[in-house]
Design a protein around this motif. Sequence first.
Motif, mmCIF file in Angstrom:
data_model
loop_
_atom_site.group_PDB
_atom_site.id
_atom_site.type_symbol
_atom_site.label_atom_id
_atom_site.label_comp_id
_atom_site.label_asym_id
_atom_site.label_seq_id
_atom_site.Cartn_x
_atom_site.Cartn_y
_atom_site.Cartn_z
ATOM 1 N N UNK A 271 -9.175 -75.141 -63.657
ATOM 2 C CA UNK A 271 -9.646 -74.727 -63.377
ATOM 3 C C UNK A 271 -10.744 -76.128 -63.629
ATOM 4 N N UNK A 272 -9.731 -77.498 -64.660
ATOM 5 C CA UNK A 272 -10.010 -78.722 -64.760
ATOM 6 C C UNK A 272 -10.346 -79.586 -63.614
ATOM 7 N N UNK A 273 -9.651 -79.286 -62.950
ATOM 8 C CA UNK A 273 -8.980 -79.982 -61.935
ATOM 9 C C UNK A 273 -10.044 -79.313 -60.297
ATOM 10 N N UNK A 274 -10.813 -78.478 -60.461
ATOM 11 C CA UNK A 274 -11.638 -77.040 -59.171
ATOM 12 C C UNK A 274 -10.712 -77.279 -58.314
ATOM 13 N N UNK B 20 -19.019 -67.077 -63.402
ATOM 14 C CA UNK B 20 -18.817 -68.396 -62.866
ATOM 15 C C UNK B 20 -17.924 -67.898 -61.193
ATOM 16 N N UNK B 21 -17.664 -66.672 -61.182
ATOM 17 C CA UNK B 21 -16.569 -66.183 -59.518
ATOM 18 C C UNK B 21 -15.064 -66.606 -60.739
ATOM 19 N N UNK B 22 -14.885 -66.803 -61.565
ATOM 20 C CA UNK B 22 -13.890 -67.060 -62.024
ATOM 21 C C UNK B 22 -12.794 -65.624 -62.832
#
Length: 196
Positions: free
Chosen positions: A182-185, A133-135
């Motif tokens: 994460x949810x908002x990008x 994911x690179x997160x």
Amino acid sequence: MIILAALLAYILGSVPFGYLTSKYLWGVDITKKGSGNIGATNVYRNLGPYPGAITAIGDVGKGMLAVYIGSLLAGERGALVASFFVVIGHAYSIFLKFHGGKIVATTFGVLIMTSIKVTVVVFFIWLTVMLISRYVSLGSIVCGLSIPLIMLLFGLDLSYIYLGIFLAVMIFYRHRDNIKRLRSGTENKIGTRKNG
């Protein structure tokens, strides 16, 4: 001795390695950089790999040391109690007005002293999710939620399953801002140097 184990674990967990490393070795107040978090990710993103590594080692090490001291003071019960309180100390440090980190590195320290098998699997989950994911935050959240399931899979006692549930809930809660991003990008991926 159980109370002493809990107290020492909390104090040890409260030692803010990220803050101390950045402040006294690099002359930077990490609480005023990036996300303001004292953890290794924010330190790495703002100061580089060496201070990030020192922070990670310190946070893992204090988790291990707290559990070890707890076991010396009160056996397995002392180790278990210390596992809870070192994480609480890291999240709500007495030295930082009850602010703290996101507990992932300290959790790994606790897991190392609890079960190497569980540690290896949880680390693999963290690494895999992070690389795909690179997160970093997503890897941390997923690996945190996996802890009680992996403990159950390896047949750990019920008391450790409770510990695993506690760690999962704490990691999820401490990453609530990351979840929003994460949810908002807007969450930063590996290689960016803003939020931690």
